[in-house]
Design a protein around this motif. Sequence first.
Motif, PDB file in Angstrom:
ATOM      1  N   VAL A  41      30.231   8.766  -1.865  1.00 27.91           N
ATOM      2  CA  VAL A  41      31.175   8.611  -2.967  1.00 27.91           C
ATOM      3  C   VAL A  41      31.815   9.945  -3.330  1.00 27.91           C
ATOM      4  O   VAL A  41      32.978  10.000  -3.757  1.00 27.91           O
ATOM      5  N   ALA A  42      31.089  11.044  -3.148  1.00 36.28           N
ATOM      6  CA  ALA A  42      31.621  12.361  -3.490  1.00 36.28           C
ATOM      7  C   ALA A  42      32.799  12.747  -2.603  1.00 36.28           C
ATOM      8  O   ALA A  42      33.593  13.620  -2.965  1.00 36.28           O
ATOM      9  N   LEU A  43      32.932  12.107  -1.432  1.00 38.42           N
ATOM     10  CA  LEU A  43      34.076  12.367  -0.561  1.00 38.42           C
ATOM     11  C   LEU A  43      35.174  11.320  -0.751  1.00 38.42           C
ATOM     12  O   LEU A  43      36.355  11.640  -0.717  1.00 38.42           O
ATOM     13  N   VAL A  44      34.767  10.069  -0.932  1.00 45.42           N
ATOM     14  CA  VAL A  44      35.747   8.999  -1.124  1.00 45.42           C
ATOM     15  C   VAL A  44      36.566   9.227  -2.391  1.00 45.42           C
ATOM     16  O   VAL A  44      37.789   9.039  -2.409  1.00 45.42           O
ATOM     17  N   ALA A  45      35.887   9.664  -3.463  1.00 43.93           N
ATOM     18  CA  ALA A  45      36.556   9.827  -4.757  1.00 43.93           C
ATOM     19  C   ALA A  45      37.725  10.803  -4.704  1.00 43.93           C
ATOM     20  O   ALA A  45      38.833  10.468  -5.138  1.00 43.93           O
ATOM     21  N   PRO A  46      37.545  12.033  -4.176  1.00 40.42           N
ATOM     22  CA  PRO A  46      38.704  12.933  -4.136  1.00 40.42           C
ATOM     23  C   PRO A  46      39.758  12.518  -3.119  1.00 40.42           C
ATOM     24  O   PRO A  46      40.953  12.722  -3.341  1.00 40.42           O
ATOM     25  N   LEU A  47      39.330  11.901  -2.012  1.00 41.09           N
ATOM     26  CA  LEU A  47      40.288  11.496  -0.987  1.00 41.09           C
ATOM     27  C   LEU A  47      41.248  10.432  -1.512  1.00 41.09           C
ATOM     28  O   LEU A  47      42.446  10.464  -1.226  1.00 41.09           O
ATOM     29  N   ARG A  48      40.734   9.509  -2.312  1.00 38.97           N
ATOM     30  CA  ARG A  48      41.584   8.437  -2.839  1.00 38.97           C
ATOM     31  C   ARG A  48      42.614   8.984  -3.832  1.00 38.97           C
ATOM     32  O   ARG A  48      43.633   8.348  -4.086  1.00 38.97           O
ATOM     33  N   GLU A  49      42.354  10.192  -4.372  1.00 40.98           N
ATOM     34  CA  GLU A  49      43.294  10.743  -5.341  1.00 40.98           C
ATOM     35  C   GLU A  49      44.535  11.338  -4.679  1.00 40.98           C
ATOM     36  O   GLU A  49      45.404  11.887  -5.350  1.00 40.98           O
ATOM     37  N   SER A  50      44.628  11.215  -3.364  1.00 43.25           N
ATOM     38  CA  SER A  50      45.889  11.551  -2.698  1.00 43.25           C
ATOM     39  C   SER A  50      46.999  10.628  -3.197  1.00 43.25           C
ATOM     40  O   SER A  50      48.184  10.875  -2.943  1.00 43.25           O
ATOM     41  N   SER A  51      46.623   9.590  -3.932  1.00 43.19           N
ATOM     42  CA  SER A  51      47.622   8.708  -4.546  1.00 43.19           C
ATOM     43  C   SER A  51      48.550   9.478  -5.473  1.00 43.19           C
ATOM     44  O   SER A  51      49.699   9.077  -5.690  1.00 43.19           O
ATOM     45  N   ILE A  52      48.064  10.595  -6.025  1.00 44.70           N
ATOM     46  CA  ILE A  52      48.910  11.389  -6.916  1.00 44.70           C
ATOM     47  C   ILE A  52      50.087  11.970  -6.159  1.00 44.70           C
ATOM     48  O   ILE A  52      51.205  12.031  -6.669  1.00 44.70           O
ATOM     49  N   VAL A  53      49.838  12.400  -4.927  1.00 43.86           N
ATOM     50  CA  VAL A  53      50.931  12.923  -4.100  1.00 43.86           C
ATOM     51  C   VAL A  53      51.950  11.827  -3.848  1.00 43.86           C
ATOM     52  O   VAL A  53      53.163  12.025  -4.008  1.00 43.86           O
ATOM     53  N   ILE A  54      51.461  10.650  -3.476  1.00 46.38           N
ATOM     54  CA  ILE A  54      52.355   9.520  -3.212  1.00 46.38           C
ATOM     55  C   ILE A  54      53.111   9.135  -4.480  1.00 46.38           C
ATOM     56  O   ILE A  54      54.322   8.917  -4.460  1.00 46.38           O
ATOM     57  N   GLY A  55      52.397   9.085  -5.598  1.00 45.75           N
ATOM     58  CA  GLY A  55      53.031   8.732  -6.866  1.00 45.75           C
ATOM     59  C   GLY A  55      54.082   9.739  -7.284  1.00 45.75           C
ATOM     60  O   GLY A  55      55.152   9.374  -7.791  1.00 45.75           O
ATOM     61  N   SER A  56      53.811  11.022  -7.077  1.00 43.73           N
ATOM     62  CA  SER A  56      54.775  12.048  -7.442  1.00 43.73           C
ATOM     63  C   SER A  56      56.038  11.958  -6.590  1.00 43.73           C
ATOM     64  O   SER A  56      57.156  12.118  -7.089  1.00 43.73           O
ATOM     65  N   LEU A  57      55.861  11.677  -5.306  1.00 46.25           N
ATOM     66  CA  LEU A  57      57.024  11.519  -4.430  1.00 46.25           C
ATOM     67  C   LEU A  57      57.819  10.257  -4.794  1.00 46.25           C
ATOM     68  O   LEU A  57      59.053  10.257  -4.741  1.00 46.25           O
TER      69      LEU A  57
END
Length: 286
Positions: free
Chosen positions: A240-256
Amino acid sequence: MQPGTIAIVLVAALAHAVWNTVSKYKRGDTFLFVWAYTSAATLLCLPLALAALAAGSQTLSWQLAAGAVVSAALHVTYSLTLQSGYDRFDLGVVYPVARGTGPVLTLLFAILLFGERLSAIAILGAVVVVAGIVVVAGNPFRAGARHPFRGVLWGAATGAAIAGYTLWDSLSVTTLHLDPVTYFTGTFLVQSLVLTPFALRRRSRIRFTLLADAGPILTVAVLSPLAYILVLTAMQTAPVALVAPLRESSIVIGSLLAWWLFREAHLARRIVGAVIVLAGIAAISL
């Protein structure tokens, strides 16, 4: 982390970014909006959960009931806090702070509470992902943002809720071995049952909310469970410690998406941040 798991989490990130962007179009009552998309998601997921029960991949048990009840409480807190923050402050402040705070807290508690052991390069990759998110988000205290510090506080509160449900749901699908689809459907069902009596007290506004926000309600109802069921699936085979930050790449997608749809500025900074996030993802994949 295996490439297939990374792909699952990145698809979840895309779905998450889209539904958060769409939720900003909400025009009706905030509570009724959350209730409506939660109830719609329950109806959409219920056939899949029943199929899993019929196939025997999940049985009705106290573990399933207890897991769903706790998760529902955490998700209701998250949903109402997030949407209330969107109502009051800029998306560009609340969303990145929430999604950046969540994985940091999740990573820390996963190590402290669950005793997860990660390689140095994996931890570095998680930190780099969060750093890239910060670059994409920019300075939340910048001039022109509406009450930016209060927006940061709302975002941080949302991030705490994210960490809470992420850790609990990871425990449910890994330790309790609950089927992700059935488990999350149960979570949505409990949320709907809890929210409905309060929604009926606002019955005079239900019709307007359903008509005004039909598109956002259906979009969130489809993409929100899709995104999170994919994350729960990934948690079955990855820390979970790796999945959690990886899923936050959504911020990059959301910002674009915000730059593309709403013509927001700072495209160059967002591209730099996206490259940093991708570097972190590459480190995690090792």
